[in-house]
Motif scaffolding. Structure first.
Motif, PDB file in Angstrom:
ATOM      1  N   UNK A  26       0.831  -1.266   0.027  1.00 21.47           N
ATOM      2  CA  UNK A  26       0.061   0.317   0.163  1.00 21.47           C
ATOM      3  C   UNK A  26       0.788   1.421   0.041  1.00 21.47           C
ATOM      4  N   UNK A  27       2.079   1.396   0.567  1.00 21.95           N
ATOM      5  CA  UNK A  27       2.772   2.398   0.799  1.00 21.95           C
ATOM      6  C   UNK A  27       3.401   2.883  -0.606  1.00 21.95           C
ATOM      7  N   UNK A  28       3.849   1.653  -1.315  1.00 27.87           N
ATOM      8  CA  UNK A  28       4.560   1.778  -2.563  1.00 27.87           C
ATOM      9  C   UNK A  28       3.401   2.341  -3.834  1.00 27.87           C
ATOM     10  N   UNK A  29       2.464   1.738  -3.562  1.00 27.66           N
ATOM     11  CA  UNK A  29       0.958   1.861  -4.388  1.00 27.66           C
ATOM     12  C   UNK A  29       1.002   3.414  -4.421  1.00 27.66           C
ATOM     13  N   UNK A  32       3.930   5.703  -5.290  1.00 27.23           N
ATOM     14  CA  UNK A  32       3.916   5.601  -7.042  1.00 27.23           C
ATOM     15  C   UNK A  32       2.958   6.732  -7.374  1.00 27.23           C
ATOM     16  N   UNK A  33       1.597   6.910  -7.061  1.00 28.51           N
ATOM     17  CA  UNK A  33       0.609   7.488  -7.490  1.00 28.51           C
ATOM     18  C   UNK A  33       0.815   8.865  -7.196  1.00 28.51           C
ATOM     19  N   UNK A  34       1.370   9.293  -6.119  1.00 29.11           N
ATOM     20  CA  UNK A  34       1.541  10.751  -5.591  1.00 29.11           C
ATOM     21  C   UNK A  34       2.722  11.119  -6.327  1.00 29.11           C
ATOM     22  N   UNK A  35       3.615  10.381  -6.605  1.00 29.87           N
ATOM     23  CA  UNK A  35       4.776  10.931  -7.293  1.00 29.87           C
ATOM     24  C   UNK A  35       4.500  11.369  -8.680  1.00 29.87           C
ATOM     25  N   UNK A  36       3.571  10.556  -9.304  1.00 32.53           N
ATOM     26  CA  UNK A  36       3.240  10.856 -10.833  1.00 32.53           C
ATOM     27  C   UNK A  36       2.483  12.112 -10.655  1.00 32.53           C
ATOM     28  N   UNK A  37       1.441  12.404  -9.745  1.00 30.84           N
ATOM     29  CA  UNK A  37       0.676  13.564  -9.766  1.00 30.84           C
ATOM     30  C   UNK A  37       1.474  14.857  -9.530  1.00 30.84           C
ATOM     31  N   UNK A  73      10.438   0.668   5.215  1.00 33.25           N
ATOM     32  CA  UNK A  73       9.336   0.596   4.384  1.00 33.25           C
ATOM     33  C   UNK A  73       9.753   2.232   3.522  1.00 33.25           C
ATOM     34  N   UNK A  74       9.787   3.240   4.689  1.00 36.18           N
ATOM     35  CA  UNK A  74       9.987   4.482   4.092  1.00 36.18           C
ATOM     36  C   UNK A  74      11.263   4.856   3.451  1.00 36.18           C
ATOM     37  N   UNK A  75      12.193   4.279   3.799  1.00 32.56           N
ATOM     38  CA  UNK A  75      13.344   4.239   2.947  1.00 32.56           C
ATOM     39  C   UNK A  75      13.293   3.465   1.586  1.00 32.56           C
ATOM     40  N   UNK A  76      12.265   2.509   1.504  1.00 32.10           N
ATOM     41  CA  UNK A  76      12.040   2.002   0.175  1.00 32.10           C
ATOM     42  C   UNK A  76      11.202   2.874  -0.688  1.00 32.10           C
ATOM     43  N   UNK A  77      10.485   3.650  -0.044  1.00 32.35           N
ATOM     44  CA  UNK A  77       9.546   4.724  -0.753  1.00 32.35           C
ATOM     45  C   UNK A  77      10.384   5.761  -1.199  1.00 32.35           C
ATOM     46  N   UNK A  78      11.354   6.296  -0.536  1.00 31.39           N
ATOM     47  CA  UNK A  78      12.348   7.335  -1.006  1.00 31.39           C
ATOM     48  C   UNK A  78      13.041   6.669  -2.205  1.00 31.39           C
ATOM     49  N   UNK A  79      13.353   5.541  -2.093  1.00 33.54           N
ATOM     50  CA  UNK A  79      14.408   4.995  -3.249  1.00 33.54           C
ATOM     51  C   UNK A  79      13.486   4.721  -4.523  1.00 33.54           C
ATOM     52  N   UNK A  80      12.673   4.320  -4.293  1.00 31.79           N
ATOM     53  CA  UNK A  80      11.610   3.851  -5.337  1.00 31.79           C
ATOM     54  C   UNK A  80      10.946   5.301  -6.283  1.00 31.79           C
ATOM     55  N   UNK A  81      10.729   6.319  -5.537  1.00 29.58           N
ATOM     56  CA  UNK A  81       9.870   7.490  -6.037  1.00 29.58           C
ATOM     57  C   UNK A  81      10.927   8.731  -5.916  1.00 29.58           C
ATOM     58  N   UNK A  82      11.793   8.638  -5.103  1.00 29.49           N
ATOM     59  CA  UNK A  82      12.244  10.118  -5.175  1.00 29.49           C
ATOM     60  C   UNK A  82      11.783  11.213  -4.229  1.00 29.49           C
TER      61      UNK A  82
END
Length: 267
Positions: A26-29, A32-37, A73-82
């Motif tokens: 859920x965090x990554x989904x 990812x959505x918010x990064x695009x927007x 999980x937050x570290x993974x979010x940062x790495x995946x989305x910037x």
């Protein structure tokens, strides 16, 4: 995080994400959505989610995965989305390990006067976002800002999240936006917690998400520098604060409206 703070002084920004970290997926989904927007609209966005929500209405309330798993999980979010990330702390000893991942450390509203907590957050050198207590007048928050500054950190945000109004209800006085901006710090409007009905469902809080857009728009018109919102892929199934969270399909239309209001203010 000097660049992020400098950007917040000169332009609008968004803090958004699920209330608590429910799962990696859920965090990554959501991120990812918010990064695009964020990229599409040109609005800087900080991903928010808590590894522990210690102030649940009842002991049965979902709190999150805990600090170790949550920070991973937050570290993974940062790495995946910037995206930069923000998360809460509840104890001074959490500040240093959280600062290894989080770009912004958040002080919960109920803890906004805790001197040791504010000092520990300040000493990390990260931006400190202090939520205004539901029990405080906006001008009382100058003391909280000063506690961070005395500890050697000038990077402070203040977040309006409503004031207690009778039982199980909150109200937002938009005068608080310019009153807190007068302290020389960016002010954020928490548009989703402000529509919360604290303890309104007995063992949990209720909420009126249909008013999120109203409060967010009014706050931007009143001069808010940023907007905080809890968003979730399926709010009605969220484990935390679902009634006041926005579904993802409502996020971009609202942000477009807020961006237009910010541009109107600048004009």
């Amino acid at each position: 995080m000097a660049d992020l703070y400098q950007a917040s002084l000169s332009g609008p920004f968004i803090l958004a994400g699920p209330c608590a970290i429910e799962s990696r997926e859920i965090a990554l989904e959501t991120a990812d959505f918010l990064a695009v927007v964020s990229d599409r609209l040109g609005l800087p966005l900080v991903y928010k989610s808590s590894f522990d929500k210690a102030n649940r209405t009842s002991s049965a309330g979902f709190r999150g995965p805990g600090m170790e798993r949550g920070l991973a999980i937050l570290a993974e979010v940062k790495a995946a989305t910037g995206l930069p990330v923000i998360t809460d702390i509840h104890h001074p000893e959490q500040a240093a390990p959280v600062a290894e991942v989080a770009d912004v450390i958040q002080i919960p509203a109920f803890l906004c006067r805790q001197t040791d907590l504010l000092a520990a957050a300040a000493e990390t050198g990260r931006i400190v976002n202090i939520k205004k207590g539901q029990f405080l007048a906006p001008w009382d928050m100058e003391n909280a800002v000063e506690k961070v500054r005395v500890a050697g950190n000038e990077q402070v945000w203040l977040t309006e999240r409503g004031s207690t109004y009778g039982y199980n209800n909150l109200v937002v006085d938009m005068r608080s936006i310019p009153q807190m901006r007068a302290f020389g710090v960016p002010v954020v409007m928490d548009a989703t917690h402000s529509v919360q009905l604290p303890g309104g469902q007995g063992g949990s809080s209720g909420g009126q998400r249909e008013f999120v857009s109203v409060l967010a728009s009014a706050a931007v018109a009143a001069g808010a520098d940023g907007v905080f919102m809890e968003v979730h892929p399926d709010p009605d199934k969220a484990l935390c604060d679902g009634p006041n969270s926005l579904p993802l399909d409502q996020v971009e239309p609202l942000l477009k409206r807020l961006k237009a209001l910010w541009e109107l203010n600048r004009a």
